[in-house]
Design a protein around this motif. Structure first.
Motif, PDB file in Angstrom:
ATOM      1  N   LEU A 222       0.852  -1.182   0.000  1.00 27.81           N
ATOM      2  CA  LEU A 222       0.000   0.000   0.000  1.00 27.81           C
ATOM      3  C   LEU A 222       0.888   1.232   0.000  1.00 27.81           C
ATOM      4  O   LEU A 222       1.847   1.324   0.778  1.00 27.81           O
ATOM      5  N   LEU A 223       0.564   2.190  -0.866  1.00 27.67           N
ATOM      6  CA  LEU A 223       1.231   3.493  -0.862  1.00 27.67           C
ATOM      7  C   LEU A 223       0.166   4.523  -0.517  1.00 27.67           C
ATOM      8  O   LEU A 223      -0.822   4.670  -1.241  1.00 27.67           O
ATOM      9  N   ALA A 224       0.333   5.200   0.622  1.00 30.35           N
ATOM     10  CA  ALA A 224      -0.713   6.073   1.138  1.00 30.35           C
ATOM     11  C   ALA A 224      -0.187   7.482   1.360  1.00 30.35           C
ATOM     12  O   ALA A 224       0.949   7.672   1.809  1.00 30.35           O
ATOM     13  N   TYR A 225      -1.035   8.468   1.084  1.00 36.99           N
ATOM     14  CA  TYR A 225      -0.690   9.866   1.309  1.00 36.99           C
ATOM     15  C   TYR A 225      -0.721  10.145   2.802  1.00 36.99           C
ATOM     16  O   TYR A 225      -1.762  10.053   3.458  1.00 36.99           O
ATOM     17  N   ALA A 226       0.435  10.495   3.365  1.00 39.84           N
ATOM     18  CA  ALA A 226       0.581  10.600   4.820  1.00 39.84           C
ATOM     19  C   ALA A 226      -0.087  11.824   5.414  1.00 39.84           C
ATOM     20  O   ALA A 226      -0.359  11.854   6.619  1.00 39.84           O
ATOM     21  N   ASP A 227      -0.356  12.847   4.612  1.00 41.34           N
ATOM     22  CA  ASP A 227      -0.869  14.107   5.137  1.00 41.34           C
ATOM     23  C   ASP A 227      -2.393  14.175   5.170  1.00 41.34           C
ATOM     24  O   ASP A 227      -2.954  15.197   5.555  1.00 41.34           O
ATOM     25  N   GLY A 242       0.245  -6.417   8.511  1.00 37.68           N
ATOM     26  CA  GLY A 242       1.464  -6.972   7.938  1.00 37.68           C
ATOM     27  C   GLY A 242       1.642  -6.693   6.462  1.00 37.68           C
ATOM     28  O   GLY A 242       2.450  -7.348   5.789  1.00 37.68           O
ATOM     29  N   ILE A 243       0.914  -5.705   5.933  1.00 39.33           N
ATOM     30  CA  ILE A 243       1.046  -5.316   4.529  1.00 39.33           C
ATOM     31  C   ILE A 243       2.167  -4.293   4.410  1.00 39.33           C
ATOM     32  O   ILE A 243       2.240  -3.342   5.207  1.00 39.33           O
ATOM     33  N   GLU A 244       3.058  -4.473   3.448  1.00 40.71           N
ATOM     34  CA  GLU A 244       4.102  -3.470   3.232  1.00 40.71           C
ATOM     35  C   GLU A 244       3.445  -2.120   2.991  1.00 40.71           C
ATOM     36  O   GLU A 244       2.533  -1.990   2.162  1.00 40.71           O
ATOM     37  N   THR A 245       3.912  -1.104   3.708  1.00 44.75           N
ATOM     38  CA  THR A 245       3.274   0.212   3.653  1.00 44.75           C
ATOM     39  C   THR A 245       4.312   1.284   3.368  1.00 44.75           C
ATOM     40  O   THR A 245       5.330   1.382   4.049  1.00 44.75           O
ATOM     41  N   ILE A 246       4.041   2.077   2.354  1.00 43.13           N
ATOM     42  CA  ILE A 246       4.906   3.195   1.982  1.00 43.13           C
ATOM     43  C   ILE A 246       4.074   4.472   2.077  1.00 43.13           C
ATOM     44  O   ILE A 246       2.994   4.569   1.483  1.00 43.13           O
ATOM     45  N   ARG A 247       4.577   5.439   2.822  1.00 36.87           N
ATOM     46  CA  ARG A 247       3.877   6.711   2.979  1.00 36.87           C
ATOM     47  C   ARG A 247       4.569   7.785   2.142  1.00 36.87           C
ATOM     48  O   ARG A 247       5.789   7.863   2.123  1.00 36.87           O
ATOM     49  N   PHE A 248       3.779   8.590   1.459  1.00 33.20           N
ATOM     50  CA  PHE A 248       4.338   9.721   0.716  1.00 33.20           C
ATOM     51  C   PHE A 248       3.636  11.000   1.171  1.00 33.20           C
ATOM     52  O   PHE A 248       2.473  10.983   1.560  1.00 33.20           O
ATOM     53  N   GLY A 249       4.380  12.112   1.170  1.00 35.72           N
ATOM     54  CA  GLY A 249       3.804  13.379   1.599  1.00 35.72           C
ATOM     55  C   GLY A 249       4.849  14.389   2.011  1.00 35.72           C
ATOM     56  O   GLY A 249       6.019  14.284   1.636  1.00 35.72           O
ATOM     57  N   ASP A 250       4.435  15.375   2.823  1.00 35.50           N
ATOM     58  CA  ASP A 250       5.312  16.463   3.246  1.00 35.50           C
ATOM     59  C   ASP A 250       6.122  16.142   4.494  1.00 35.50           C
ATOM     60  O   ASP A 250       7.169  16.737   4.717  1.00 35.50           O
ATOM     61  N   HIS A 251       5.617  15.271   5.338  1.00 36.51           N
ATOM     62  CA  HIS A 251       6.233  15.046   6.643  1.00 36.51           C
ATOM     63  C   HIS A 251       7.655  14.499   6.521  1.00 36.51           C
ATOM     64  O   HIS A 251       7.970  13.720   5.626  1.00 36.51           O
ATOM     65  N   ARG A 257       9.104  11.836   0.163  1.00 31.46           N
ATOM     66  CA  ARG A 257       8.549  13.118   0.587  1.00 31.46           C
ATOM     67  C   ARG A 257       8.860  14.249  -0.384  1.00 31.46           C
ATOM     68  O   ARG A 257       9.823  14.208  -1.136  1.00 31.46           O
ATOM     69  N   LEU A 258       8.010  15.235  -0.286  1.00 33.01           N
ATOM     70  CA  LEU A 258       8.069  16.430  -1.131  1.00 33.01           C
ATOM     71  C   LEU A 258       8.654  17.570  -0.310  1.00 33.01           C
ATOM     72  O   LEU A 258       8.303  17.749   0.849  1.00 33.01           O
ATOM     73  N   ALA A 259       9.539  18.353  -0.906  1.00 30.44           N
ATOM     74  CA  ALA A 259      10.135  19.505  -0.226  1.00 30.44           C
ATOM     75  C   ALA A 259      10.322  20.649  -1.224  1.00 30.44           C
ATOM     76  O   ALA A 259      10.336  20.434  -2.437  1.00 30.44           O
ATOM     77  N   ASP A 260      10.446  21.852  -0.695  1.00 25.93           N
ATOM     78  CA  ASP A 260      10.750  23.042  -1.505  1.00 25.93           C
ATOM     79  C   ASP A 260       9.762  23.230  -2.652  1.00 25.93           C
ATOM     80  O   ASP A 260      10.148  23.491  -3.800  1.00 25.93           O
ATOM     81  N   LEU A 261       8.481  23.101  -2.335  1.00 32.93           N
ATOM     82  CA  LEU A 261       7.446  23.271  -3.362  1.00 32.93           C
ATOM     83  C   LEU A 261       7.345  24.726  -3.789  1.00 32.93           C
ATOM     84  O   LEU A 261       7.236  25.632  -2.960  1.00 32.93           O
ATOM     85  N   THR A 262       7.375  24.954  -5.099  1.00 26.32           N
ATOM     86  CA  THR A 262       7.202  26.290  -5.669  1.00 26.32           C
ATOM     87  C   THR A 262       6.076  26.236  -6.688  1.00 26.32           C
ATOM     88  O   THR A 262       6.076  25.364  -7.571  1.00 26.32           O
ATOM     89  N   ASP A 298      -0.141  14.587  -6.174  1.00 29.85           N
ATOM     90  CA  ASP A 298      -0.499  13.476  -7.054  1.00 29.85           C
ATOM     91  C   ASP A 298       0.732  12.954  -7.797  1.00 29.85           C
ATOM     92  O   ASP A 298       0.916  11.739  -7.951  1.00 29.85           O
ATOM     93  N   ALA A 299       1.585  13.877  -8.254  1.00 32.88           N
ATOM     94  CA  ALA A 299       2.811  13.467  -8.937  1.00 32.88           C
ATOM     95  C   ALA A 299       3.727  12.705  -7.990  1.00 32.88           C
ATOM     96  O   ALA A 299       4.365  11.714  -8.389  1.00 32.88           O
ATOM     97  N   LEU A 300       3.787  13.136  -6.736  1.00 34.22           N
ATOM     98  CA  LEU A 300       4.610  12.439  -5.757  1.00 34.22           C
ATOM     99  C   LEU A 300       4.117  11.013  -5.556  1.00 34.22           C
ATOM    100  O   LEU A 300       4.917  10.072  -5.468  1.00 34.22           O
ATOM    101  N   GLY A 301       2.802  10.823  -5.497  1.00 34.36           N
ATOM    102  CA  GLY A 301       2.254   9.479  -5.373  1.00 34.36           C
ATOM    103  C   GLY A 301       2.601   8.609  -6.559  1.00 34.36           C
ATOM    104  O   GLY A 301       2.937   7.423  -6.413  1.00 34.36           O
TER     105      GLY A 301
END
Length: 479
Positions: A222-227, A242-251, A257-262, A298-301
């Motif tokens: 599972l890839l889930a948006y953490a924010d 017990g499912i492999e879990t990947i979080r994406f987001g700002d945290h 993770r995403l940083a320095d958004l312009t 969405d692009a980060l996901g």
């Protein structure tokens, strides 16, 4: 209408000749296109002709305008859109003849059953994330199949049958369709209650996503948006199972993770960091040709999913670089007399807020004028006030009558629920009893420098072209 999902869904190649009732819709047309590309005999019907129907004819499908039982001659399987009514003559004939009837979800599963599916689910952002992932994988020469709930200009279609095992699918939760699929990887963009006409309660809606976790295949992730609170809770549940879990987001603790958004007037850029290799690594910068924070997320996901599949960051970003949007997702309709017109599918308060944020960036120093068509009586009853509150971020708002779609009118529910909640001076909130009146109102208030945005999941998409026609007529001296 609701068609039961059979206990066993045959592969598409075992369905015989397949007919689609509502083939012009985004969902059914995608499945039909893939079947045509696999050499399956495909026919279908819809209430009106469209570019999608013409494209399917060119691909090899037989497409009818209008519904008639005679269209089923020689057909073995009938796939039915959820928008079709029980009284449809083709559905009635299929039942009478004992033909195999499949809902859209089973039709899609039939073309995915032997593939490694990456299913994109969530209340908002599914179409954009699916489109972006399909394009990112094209940058990796992955030869993936895809089925998307909208046409994507850069891809040239809303579906393709690729030569590899990878299949990127938009997994719609509105009618429970996503509970039919068996993905290897599931991307969940957010979980924010909607479609309560189907689920009844917010808790039932969230429970459907927890059930969706159980559809992920062994060895998948599972890839889930953490924010987002809903998808973050889903990620916690996946870990407990017990499912492999990947979080994406700002945290800072997100795996990707995403940083320095312009965000500029017509583009966005951000830096991507990843811990998927075991160490915190700066992968590089992403440049998107669309503005808005939600597009960056969405692009980060999409990037996170591509990385989990083993593809290189630089190749994924190269594929994303030509993304200019999906049909009806902040789509440019045109311009006239220094008035720019955009159209978007947003119909939930969260979606409205995200699109108005992006539209405000596009408008720059100009005014933002919004024409909003509420979608469904049930959704307006529940979210009407919140819709109006989000529309208050515009400078001028035109609210049309509710687009009923599959529902019947309710005298106690009207678009006034929306218009009455818009936090603007009364002179800046306009009611339109139909789309013709909406065009006239927009034409009367639009001025050079404005950005006009039409919003909604119904036929409000016709307003933008009609408005441009009026504005061009004026500039050419016609009344």
């Amino acid at each position: 209408m609701r068609i039961d999902v059979p206990d066993v869904i045959p592969p598409a190649e075992e369905l015989g000749d397949v007919h689609f009732v509502g083939i012009g819709g985004a969902g059914l047309s995608a499945i039909a296109r893939i079947m045509v590309e696999r050499g399956i005999s495909v026919s279908g019907s819809d209430s009106s002709d469209s570019a999608l129907l013409r494209s399917l004819r060119e691909a090899g499908a037989t497409c009818y305008v209008g519904h008639d039982a005679a269209h089923l001659d020689g057909v073995d399987t009938v796939v039915v859109s959820t928008a079709v009514r029980e009284t449809n003559p083709e559905v009635a004939a299929a039942r009478a003849r004992g033909l195999r009837l499949l809902p859209r979800s089973a039709g899609l599963q039939s073309v995915m059953c032997d593939r490694d599916v990456i299913a994109i689910a969530g209340t908002h952002g599914k179409t954009t994330t699916t489109s972006m992932l399909a394009m990112a994988l094209d940058g990796c020469d992955a030869e993936a199949s895809y089925a998307i709930g909208a046409e994507v200009e850069a891809l040239g279609s809303n579906a393709r049958d690729g030569s590899s095992r990878l299949f990127v699918a938009e997994a719609d939760e509105s009618d429970g369709a996503f509970l039919v699929y068996t993905p290897l990887f599931a991307v969940v963009t957010n979980v924010d209650a909607d479609h309560l006409d189907n689920y009844g309660t917010e808790s039932a809606y969230h429970e459907a996503f927890r059930t969706f976790l159980g559809r992920i295949r062994d060895g998948g992730a599972l890839l889930a948006y953490a924010d987002d609170a809903g998808s973050a809770a889903l990620a916690d549940e996946a870990e407990r199972r017990g499912i492999e879990t990947i979080r994406f987001g700002d945290h800072s603790w997100a795996d990707v993770r995403l940083a320095d958004l312009t965000i500029d007037s017509d583009r966005s850029s951000f830096v991507v960091w990843s811990r998927l290799s075991g160490t915190d690594e700066r992968l590089g910068t992403v440049h998107l040709a669309v503005p808005g924070r939600h597009y960056a997320v969405d692009a980060l996901g999409a990037i996170a999913a591509g990385l989990r599949c083993g593809f290189a960051f630089d190749d994924l970003v190269a594929g994303l670089s030509s993304y200019v949007g999906a049909r009806r997702r902040m789509e440019s309709v045109g311009a006239s007399g220094e008035v720019r017109v955009y159209d978007s599918y947003a119909h939930h308060p969260v979606e409205i807020a995200g699109d108005l944020e992006a539209a405000r960036a596009l408008a720059g120093s100009g005014r933002l004028v919004v024409c909003y068509q509420p979608h469904l009586v049930s959704r307006t009853r529940i979210f009407g006030e919140a819709m109006g509150e989000e529309l208050g971020a515009a400078d001028e708002v035109v609210v049309t009558e509710i687009y009923l779609a599959r529902e019947d009118p309710d005298p106690e529910v009207s678009s006034e629920l929306v218009a009455g909640a818009v936090g603007l001076p009364p002179e800046n909130v306009h009611r339109a009893h139909d789309l013709v009146a909406a065009v006239k109102t927009l034409a009367s208030i639009a001025r050079p420098g404005d950005l006009v945005l039409t919003l909604g999941a119904g036929d409000v998409t016709t307003v933008g072209p009609a408005l441009l026609s009026v504005l061009r007529g004026r500039s050419n001296g016609r009344s």
